[in-house]
Structures are given as structure tokens and as C-alpha cells.
Design an enzyme around this catalytic site. Structure first.
Site, short mmCIF file in Angstrom:
data_model
loop_
_atom_site.label_atom_id
_atom_site.label_comp_id
_atom_site.label_asym_id
_atom_site.label_seq_id
_atom_site.Cartn_x
_atom_site.Cartn_y
_atom_site.Cartn_z
N ALA A 57 0.82 -1.21 0.00
CA ALA A 57 0.00 0.00 0.00
C ALA A 57 0.86 1.27 0.00
CB ALA A 57 -0.93 -0.02 1.20
N ALA A 81 -4.97 -3.47 0.45
CA ALA A 81 -5.61 -3.99 1.66
C ALA A 81 -4.62 -3.87 2.81
CB ALA A 81 -6.01 -5.46 1.46
N VAL A 82 -4.96 -3.01 3.76
CA VAL A 82 -4.12 -2.86 4.95
C VAL A 82 -4.89 -3.50 6.11
CG1 VAL A 82 -2.70 -1.28 6.28
CG2 VAL A 82 -3.44 -0.62 3.99
N ILE A 83 -4.27 -4.48 6.73
CA ILE A 83 -4.94 -5.25 7.79
C ILE A 83 -4.11 -5.16 9.06
CG2 ILE A 83 -5.84 -7.51 8.45
CD1 ILE A 83 -6.05 -8.15 5.42
N THR A 87 1.47 -4.90 15.58
CA THR A 87 2.30 -3.70 15.81
C THR A 87 1.58 -2.45 15.30
OG1 THR A 87 3.34 -3.75 13.63
CG2 THR A 87 4.33 -5.15 15.32
N HIS A 89 2.52 -0.75 12.82
CA HIS A 89 2.84 -0.59 11.40
C HIS A 89 1.59 -0.20 10.60
CE1 HIS A 89 5.84 -1.09 8.30
NE2 HIS A 89 4.99 -1.77 7.55
N PHE A 114 -9.83 6.20 -4.03
CA PHE A 114 -9.33 5.45 -2.89
C PHE A 114 -10.10 4.14 -2.74
CE2 PHE A 114 -8.99 4.42 1.61
CZ PHE A 114 -7.65 4.64 1.87
N ARG A 128 -15.32 -7.43 2.40
CA ARG A 128 -15.36 -6.30 1.47
C ARG A 128 -14.69 -6.61 0.14
NH1 ARG A 128 -15.84 -5.22 6.43
NH2 ARG A 128 -17.00 -3.41 7.19
N1 INI Z 1 1.22 -3.18 3.01
C1 INI Z 1 -0.07 -3.43 2.69
O1 INI Z 1 -0.45 -3.23 1.53
N2 INI Z 1 -0.92 -3.89 3.63
C2 INI Z 1 -0.56 -4.12 4.92
O2 INI Z 1 -1.40 -4.57 5.73
C3 INI Z 1 0.78 -3.86 5.28
N3 INI Z 1 1.22 -4.07 6.65
O3 INI Z 1 0.37 -4.16 7.54
O4 INI Z 1 2.41 -4.16 6.91
C4 INI Z 1 1.67 -3.39 4.28
N4 INI Z 1 2.97 -3.14 4.57
C5 INI Z 1 3.97 -3.01 3.54
C6 INI Z 1 4.12 -1.58 3.05
O5 INI Z 1 2.98 -1.17 2.32
C7 INI Z 1 5.34 -1.44 2.14
O6 INI Z 1 5.17 -2.23 0.99
C8 INI Z 1 6.63 -1.83 2.83
O7 INI Z 1 6.76 -1.14 4.06
C9 INI Z 1 7.85 -1.47 1.94
O8 INI Z 1 7.90 -0.08 1.71
#
Ligand code: INI
Length: 155
Positions: A57, A81-83, A87, A89, A114, A128
Site C-alpha cells: 500500500a 488492503a491494509v490489515i 504492531t 505498522h 481510494f 469487502r
Molecule cells: N502493506 C499493505 O499493503 N498492507 C498491509 O497490511 C501492510 N502491513 O500491515 O504491513 C503493508 N505493509 C507493507 C508496506 O505497504 C510497504 O510495501 C513496505 O513497508 C515497503 O515499503
């Protein structure tokens, strides 16, 4: 007389780019399928649909900015998809992608939609991505067509 602009749900003649992240690909591939299906069922041809895969993402914004600033697209559709994990993060990734896509919309005339899921659990994301709560990719594609049409009418 009141002048009113309402977006038509038609792809028009322009091209649509879809930026989709590989992270959580189980989910994002379903969003991509929903977006392509929606564009096609509204009359878009294969040639009008360009797909760009990025790692996660956080990388969506950079590719989307390049596409939006090129002026070659009726709209850019961002899918990811950010889950939430164990942590913080998740919070940083969400912040980056929300702010980044908002900034692209502010900076360029190309509608940049978006379609990134931000979910607490994997189950919420599945809901979703083509199950109980519909398909966020399909919703994003519909929004992209409407906004492309609205912006076209304003211009
Ligand atoms: N990237 C995602 O698309 N979804 C996530 O849930 C996610 N988490 O949770 O870590 C995620 N991390 C990777 C990030 O988008 C980058 O690709 C990575 O940090 C390299 O820059």
C-alpha cells in the site's frame, strides 16, 4: 435555470489505470477482479484498462501520482488492503496511503479513487472483497467512472 452536473456511469472513451498492491494479494486480487468486471460491464474495452502492480500500500501513491500527472487517464483507481497486525505498522501504512492519495487529488485534475481497505481483521477484508459487504474494487471503479464523467463535464 439551475445548472446541474451529474456523473453518468459510463467509461467514455478514456483509459482507466488501476494501481493494485501485492501485499495481501489474496484480498487485492479480488478487488482487482471486481474493478475490472465493473468497468467491463459498463462498456469499457480491455484496451481501456491498464493494471499496475506495486509491492504494498505504501507504494501505491508513487505509481498513482505518475499515472495521474501523465494526463493520459480518465481516472486512476487505487486498490490495496491494509490489515491490522500486532504492531503499529498498520497505522503508519494507513496514514501514508490516505494522505498520499488525498494529495494526488489535490494536485492533479485526474480523479484518483481510494479503493484501499483498512481493516482490523482479515475477516473484515474478506467481507469487502466480494462477499457479505460487496466488493470495494467494484465500488472504486464505479466511483472512477462517475468522477471522470463529472470532471469531463466541468471541463
Ligand atoms: N502493506 C499493505 O499493503 N498492507 C498491509 O497490511 C501492510 N502491513 O500491515 O504491513 C503493508 N505493509 C507493507 C508496506 O505497504 C510497504 O510495501 C513496505 O513497508 C515497503 O515499503
Amino acid at each position: 435555470m439551475i445548472q446541474e452536473i451529474k456523473g453518468q456511469l459510463t467509461p467514455g472513451k478514456g483509459n482507466y489505470s488501476i494501481v493494485v498492491s501485492r501485499f495481501n494479494e489474496f484480498i487485492t486480487s479480488k478487488l482487482l477482479g471486481g474493478a475490472i468486471d465493473c468497468l467491463q460491464r459498463h462498456g469499457a474495452s480491455d484496451e481501456q484498462i491498464h493494471v499496475v502492480w506495486v509491492p504494498g500500500a505504501c507504494e501505491i501513491t508513487q505509481a498513482a501520482k505518475k499515472l495521474a500527472s501523465s494526463g493520459k487517464y480518465a481516472a486512476v483507481i487505487c486498490l490495496g488492503a491494509v490489515i491490522r497486525g500486532q504492531t503499529s505498522h498498520y497505522d503508519y501504512v494507513c496514514q501514508q496511503v490516505v494522505r498520499g492519495i488525498g494529495q494526488i487529488n489535490y494536485d492533479y485534475a485526474t480523479p484518483t479513487v481510494f479503493g484501499v481497505l483498512t481493516c482490523e481483521t482479515f475477516e473484515q477484508a474478506v467481507e469487502r472483497a466480494g462477499t457479505k459487504m460487496g466488493n470495494a474494487g467494484s465500488d472504486a471503479a464505479r466511483t472512477a467512472m462517475e468522477m471522470a464523467n463529472v470532471i469531463g463535464q466541468i471541463e
